[in-house]
Motif scaffolding. Structure first.
Motif, PDB file in Angstrom:
ATOM      1  N   PRO A 175      17.101 -41.370  79.557  1.00 17.98           N
ATOM      2  CA  PRO A 175      16.021 -40.352  79.319  1.00 17.98           C
ATOM      3  C   PRO A 175      16.776 -38.714  79.902  1.00 17.98           C
ATOM      4  N   ALA A 176      17.000 -38.862  81.241  1.00 21.24           N
ATOM      5  CA  ALA A 176      17.703 -37.924  81.857  1.00 21.24           C
ATOM      6  C   ALA A 176      18.762 -37.294  81.209  1.00 21.24           C
ATOM      7  N   ARG A 177      19.559 -38.056  80.510  1.00 25.31           N
ATOM      8  CA  ARG A 177      20.864 -37.658  79.993  1.00 25.31           C
ATOM      9  C   ARG A 177      20.640 -37.341  78.342  1.00 25.31           C
ATOM     10  N   GLY A 178      19.538 -37.755  77.986  1.00 23.84           N
ATOM     11  CA  GLY A 178      19.107 -37.254  76.553  1.00 23.84           C
ATOM     12  C   GLY A 178      19.842 -38.373  75.786  1.00 23.84           C
ATOM     13  N   LEU A 179      20.235 -39.627  76.005  1.00 24.32           N
ATOM     14  CA  LEU A 179      21.022 -40.559  75.372  1.00 24.32           C
ATOM     15  C   LEU A 179      19.995 -41.710  74.832  1.00 24.32           C
ATOM     16  N   LEU A 180      20.317 -42.195  73.595  1.00 28.66           N
ATOM     17  CA  LEU A 180      19.818 -43.046  72.771  1.00 28.66           C
ATOM     18  C   LEU A 180      20.740 -43.961  71.914  1.00 28.66           C
ATOM     19  N   GLY A 181      20.681 -44.990  71.908  1.00 32.88           N
ATOM     20  CA  GLY A 181      21.765 -45.939  70.916  1.00 32.88           C
ATOM     21  C   GLY A 181      21.541 -47.179  71.199  1.00 32.88           C
ATOM     22  N   MET A 182      22.511 -47.980  70.361  1.00 36.76           N
ATOM     23  CA  MET A 182      22.768 -49.355  70.556  1.00 36.76           C
ATOM     24  C   MET A 182      24.049 -50.046  70.225  1.00 36.76           C
ATOM     25  N   LYS A 183      24.437 -50.847  70.740  1.00 40.05           N
ATOM     26  CA  LYS A 183      25.724 -51.480  70.239  1.00 40.05           C
ATOM     27  C   LYS A 183      25.394 -52.892  69.431  1.00 40.05           C
ATOM     28  N   TRP A 184      26.014 -53.047  68.342  1.00 36.09           N
ATOM     29  CA  TRP A 184      25.816 -54.259  67.802  1.00 36.09           C
ATOM     30  C   TRP A 184      27.067 -55.132  67.540  1.00 36.09           C
ATOM     31  N   VAL A 185      27.115 -56.203  68.038  1.00 39.30           N
ATOM     32  CA  VAL A 185      28.509 -56.844  67.966  1.00 39.30           C
ATOM     33  C   VAL A 185      28.179 -58.352  67.701  1.00 39.30           C
ATOM     34  N   ALA A 186      29.096 -58.801  66.449  1.00 35.26           N
ATOM     35  CA  ALA A 186      29.087 -60.329  65.935  1.00 35.26           C
ATOM     36  C   ALA A 186      30.326 -60.866  66.351  1.00 35.26           C
ATOM     37  N   VAL A 187      30.058 -62.234  66.910  1.00 36.71           N
ATOM     38  CA  VAL A 187      31.415 -63.114  67.366  1.00 36.71           C
ATOM     39  C   VAL A 187      31.350 -64.144  66.528  1.00 36.71           C
ATOM     40  N   VAL A 188      32.624 -64.160  65.700  1.00 35.65           N
ATOM     41  CA  VAL A 188      32.635 -65.427  64.741  1.00 35.65           C
ATOM     42  C   VAL A 188      34.082 -66.014  65.215  1.00 35.65           C
ATOM     43  N   PRO A 189      34.139 -66.980  66.191  1.00 37.26           N
ATOM     44  CA  PRO A 189      35.376 -67.314  66.451  1.00 37.26           C
ATOM     45  C   PRO A 189      36.346 -67.905  65.380  1.00 37.26           C
ATOM     46  N   ASP A 190      35.886 -68.520  64.351  1.00 37.06           N
ATOM     47  CA  ASP A 190      36.930 -69.174  63.378  1.00 37.06           C
ATOM     48  C   ASP A 190      37.160 -68.015  62.437  1.00 37.06           C
ATOM     49  N   ASN A 191      37.208 -66.741  62.599  1.00 40.99           N
ATOM     50  CA  ASN A 191      37.490 -65.860  61.838  1.00 40.99           C
ATOM     51  C   ASN A 191      39.379 -65.545  61.494  1.00 40.99           C
ATOM     52  N   ALA A 192      39.753 -66.261  62.648  1.00 38.76           N
ATOM     53  CA  ALA A 192      41.153 -66.239  62.648  1.00 38.76           C
ATOM     54  C   ALA A 192      41.763 -66.915  61.305  1.00 38.76           C
ATOM     55  N   GLU A 193      40.966 -67.858  60.831  1.00 32.85           N
ATOM     56  CA  GLU A 193      41.371 -68.702  59.646  1.00 32.85           C
ATOM     57  C   GLU A 193      41.283 -67.721  58.207  1.00 32.85           C
TER      58      GLU A 193
END
Length: 299
Positions: free
Chosen positions: A59-77
């Motif tokens: 609040p003191a910095r006026g900051l609001l947000g979110m990080k969204w992260v998806a982890v899919v280990p077999d995506n290398a395939e």
């Protein structure tokens, strides 16, 4: 609504030195309750994959947000990255969306910058385990905070050679000693940063391999600093509430609880003996850096 790609984010991020200073302030805000954060909310779209939501407000910095992260280990395939994510920034007054941005470049700097801030606890030589993206971002941060030497252990000589070559160009003031000999890298080590994946077989560090009063900085629940190693140590976390929420799932029910916040350690000083500082990746750090990027882009 504007979206910034990783290529755009890379050019707008603060310098590593500035990022370290910002993350030290962020760790202090997490420790004293000036910021509002929630533990990572985790869902599993299918077996072996998961996604996290990481909201934060300052609040003191006026900051609001979110990080969204998806982890899919077999995506290398699928010739896709194993980790995908974005950061969403909202206007703290109106709640309207300011922008979104890819999270890759931002996360790499944020993670290393939290390590850089935490290294104020211990000025002894650093050993880094791993040769991935975080090894590179950590070299830049080590240079920025005036830590001119690091020993890096990796399993593959080719990856180590590539890292050393990258370092000569991008962090030339850091002297890298690269080795595939894990025992030699850890022998008597005083400060160990682990960038190894969670759950990696055979990655656990033996208590007899390192100095008895070593400082361990595992990234994102790295299992290298296992329960046996943390037992009897002072355990801190950038976000103790988040650590407690996911500790039994990520590290096991027998893993010691965090007794303090990293920001409190930085304020009060390092205790004697072994110290484990868990760098979990609080969404607040991502939002702080994302705000800098957004402002630099005119948003």
């Amino acid at each position: 609504m504007r979206h910034l790609t990783d290529d755009q984010v890379r050019t707008l991020l603060p310098s590593p030195a500035d990022a370290v200073a910002m993350m030290r302030e962020t760790l202090a805000a997490l420790a004293d309750g000036a910021a509002s954060v929630a533990p990572k909310s985790q869902v599993e779209p299918r077996a072996g994959a998961f996604a996290n939501a990481m909201p934060a407000a300052w609040p003191a910095r006026g900051l609001l947000g979110m990080k969204w992260v998806a982890v899919v280990p077999d995506n290398a395939e699928r010739d896709l990255p194993a980790i995908s994510g974005l950061v969403l920034l909202s206007d703290a007054t109106t709640g309207t969306t300011r922008c979104t941005m890819d999270a890759g470049e931002l996360t790499a700097l944020r993670t290393a910058a939290v390590t850089g801030a935490s290294l104020a606890l211990d000025d002894r030589p650093v050993v880094f385990l791993g040769t991935g993206v975080q090894a590179r971002s950590h070299l830049r941060v080590l240079e920025a905070i005036g830590r001119p030497e690091v020993t890096v252990w990796g399993r593959r000589r080719e990856a180590l050679d590539e890292l050393v070559a990258w370092g000569r160009e991008h962090a030339p003031d850091v002297r890298v000693t690269a080795t595939t000999d894990r025992a030699a890298a850890l022998a008597g080590a005083c400060v160990v940063v682990s960038g190894l994946p969670i759950g990696l077989d055979g990655a656990g560090i033996g208590a007899d391999e390192i100095a008895p009063d070593a400082t361990l900085l595992p990234l994102d629940y790295a299992s290298s600093a296992h329960a046996g190693l943390a037992e009897g140590a002072a355990v801190a976390a950038d976000d103790p509430e988040q650590f407690e929420a996911l500790r039994p799932v990520k590290l096991g029910a027998d893993y010691p609880r965090a007794t303090t916040a990293t920001g409190a350690l930085l304020r009060d000083g390092r205790p004697e003996g072994r110290v484990v500082v868990q760098n979990l990746g609080s969404g607040l750090g991502d939002v702080v850096l994302a705000d800098v990027v957004a402002r630099a882009s005119g948003l």
